[in-house]
Motif scaffolding. Structure first.
Motif, PDB file in Angstrom:
ATOM      1  N   ASP A   1      36.650  27.904  34.314  1.00  0.00           N
ATOM      2  CA  ASP A   1      35.732  28.712  35.133  1.00  0.00           C
ATOM      3  C   ASP A   1      36.243  29.117  36.508  1.00  0.00           C
ATOM      4  O   ASP A   1      35.551  29.860  37.211  1.00  0.00           O
ATOM      5  N   ALA A   2      37.419  28.629  36.908  1.00  0.00           N
ATOM      6  CA  ALA A   2      37.927  29.036  38.233  1.00  0.00           C
ATOM      7  C   ALA A   2      38.332  30.504  38.204  1.00  0.00           C
ATOM      8  O   ALA A   2      38.698  31.044  37.155  1.00  0.00           O
ATOM      9  N   GLN A   3      38.241  31.132  39.378  1.00  0.00           N
ATOM     10  CA  GLN A   3      38.707  32.517  39.482  1.00  0.00           C
ATOM     11  C   GLN A   3      40.235  32.525  39.575  1.00  0.00           C
ATOM     12  O   GLN A   3      40.825  31.512  39.965  1.00  0.00           O
ATOM     13  N   PRO A   4      40.864  33.681  39.233  1.00  0.00           N
ATOM     14  CA  PRO A   4      42.331  33.707  39.289  1.00  0.00           C
ATOM     15  C   PRO A   4      42.839  33.293  40.667  1.00  0.00           C
ATOM     16  O   PRO A   4      42.346  33.784  41.683  1.00  0.00           O
ATOM     17  N   GLY A   5      43.780  32.357  40.685  1.00  0.00           N
ATOM     18  CA  GLY A   5      44.394  31.918  41.946  1.00  0.00           C
ATOM     19  C   GLY A   5      43.572  30.917  42.737  1.00  0.00           C
ATOM     20  O   GLY A   5      44.024  30.443  43.778  1.00  0.00           O
TER      21      GLY A   5
END
Ligand SMILES: Cc1ncc(COP(=O)(O)O)c(C=O)c1O
Length: 459
Positions: free
Chosen positions: A190-194
């Protein structure tokens, strides 16, 4: 292989028995796996096949499946006092001893232990205590409880409402009112890119604060979470998560309930998951490994902030109008005491740390396998999430199809595990050795390789 004779155990099971967590229609075709006996980390089915029980039953059999000392503890107590209770100020020695032991073991100052029979009942009881306390404090609006999507807290009407999994709500008309669900702390998915783990944790803490402000902080009574999410797929919190979540909760005077039903009694390599993640709960919920599930028993540990107002309210009303006939059963309590003694004597917490490190290292070596998306875990609890495409994290057709396929091969290879969707879980008895971990992971590797040609027929 299922025995097809009309009066075989399998046929009678299909005829007479409805199972928990089972597709009842499909079961009529497939029938059961009938387990007949246990020996250490192994169980054996009625056809004589032996399996490593890589889930410790239901995340719970710490001391293995053949511990004579628990049998003897049960027999002794059964002969002396087979039943008594704690209603109306009655007590008995096993419960007095267990309450004292648990309060003394707690990693944060706790005031009292309260006894129930299952994790679900304990969480249900936690909700009732929290509501009762709010009323006692003259804050009747403070009733909402925040749980998390993919959290697992049980199946009674209230505890299933805390649970954040669709299958526990669908067609049951759940969740009930006043239960809110915030995001799962699953960085890989679920983390956003980067986004780093710390940044992801900060975003979830911010989301929690916004939810509290939108609902009105004066309406929020408590937050509940498992130190590591178990049934939701063994989700290990990202760096900084619990610290940031707790900062928000203390800002608004919100109680914290640590559901230690899986993590408690050594699973993560510390006695409690709260120690592994720096959690300072007001209520701890304990079950499963408390008795290695040889008998059902669960407990809540509550601190003074929780106990004192409840005591005043019970005095005002005349009684604390709650209690289960079997809550704190003397035979279960005697077994729990002996089980905790074994965990301490044999340093099973140290074993979870040492052999757990071996399990984690061996599983992480599989990270480059074409079907492995993520390997995660701490101590003797882990999951390997399977994907058809490593780059997009896409599943193989329907979600859970690949998990079920690999889990089927695993069983053929002599290991009982469980797929939560496409995550294969490992949570073996705490007595497991490094050599047995090698057998388990070798079988898992063979199962992945067996599934590969079906998932990628072109190679
Ligand atoms: C973290 C957690 N809480 C609560 C429960 C519910 O316990 P029970 O099945 O004993 O009702 C479970 C069961 O798996 C659990 O894993």
């Amino acid at each position: 292989m299922m025995d097809a004779r009309p009066n075989s155990p399998e046929a009678r099971d299909i005829r007479y028995h409805m199972h928990g967590y089972t597709n009842a229609r499909k079961h009529q075709e497939t029938g059961p796996l009938v387990i007949e006996k246990g020996d250490g980390v192994y169980v054996e089915d009625i056809a004589g096949n032996r399996y490593i029980e890589a889930m410790a039953g239901l995340w719970s059999v710490a001391v293995g499946f053949s511990e004579k000392r628990l049998v003897e503890a049960a027999t002794r107590q059964m002969s002396k006092l087979p039943f008594y209770h704690d209603f109306g100020s009655k007590a008995h020695s096993p419960l007095i001893d267990l309450a004292e032991k648990l309060v003394q073991m707690a990693p944060v100052p706790m005031s009292k232990a309260y006894f129930t029979n299952s994790g679900s009942e304990a969480n249900d009881t936690a909700i009732k205590m929290i509501w009762y306390r709010s009323n006692a404090l003259g804050q009747p609006a403070r009733k909402k409880i925040i749980s998390r999507k993919r959290g697992y807290h049980g199946v009674t009407i209230a505890s299933a409402s805390l649970t954040g999994l669709p299958n526990n709500h669908l067609s049951f008309d759940l969740p009930i009112a006043n239960i809110l669900h915030t995001s799962t702390p699953h960085h890989w998915r679920d983390a956003q890119p980067g986004e780093s783990e710390e940044q992801f944790s900060a975003r979830l803490a911010d989301e929690l604060e916004k939810l509290i402000l939108a609902e009105g902080p004066e309406t929020i009574a408590a937050f509940i979470g498992e130190p590591i999410m178990g049934a939701g797929g063994v989700v290990v919190p990202p760096a900084g998560y619990w610290e940031k979540i707790q900062a928000v909760l203390s800002k608004y005077g919100i109680l914290l309930v640590a559901d230690e039903v899986i993590c408690g009694f050594g699973r993560t390599g510390e006695m409690f998951g709260s120690q592994t993640f720096g959690i300072k709960p007001d209520i701890m919920v304990l079950s499963k490994q408390i008795s290695s599930s040889y008998l059902p028993i669960s407990a809540l540990l509550i601190n003074d902030k929780v106990f004192e107002p409840i005591a005043d309210e019970s005095n005002r009303i005349g009684t604390f109008g709650h209690g289960f006939t079997g809550g704190g059963h003397p035979v279960a309590a005697a077994v729990a005491l002996e089980n905790i003694k074994l965990i301490e004597e044999r340093d099973l917490v140290g074993n979870a740390r040492k052999v757990g490190a071996h399990l984690q290292a061996r599983l992480r070596k599989l990270a480059s396998h074409p079907l492995v998306g993520e390997v995660r875990g701490v101590g003797l609890i882990a999951a390997v999430e399977l994907v058809a495409d490593k780059a997009t994290k896409a599943s193989w057709g329907k979600p859970a199809a690949l998990g079920a396929l690999v889990n089927g091969f695993l069983q053929q290879n002599g290991v009982i595990s469980r797929n939560m969707g496409d995550a294969i879980a490992f949570c073996p008895p705490l007595i497991i050795t490094e050599a047995q971990i090698d057998v388990l992971v070798d079988a898992f590797e063979r199962s992945l390789d067996a599934a590969l040609p079906q998932v990628h027929p072109q190679g």
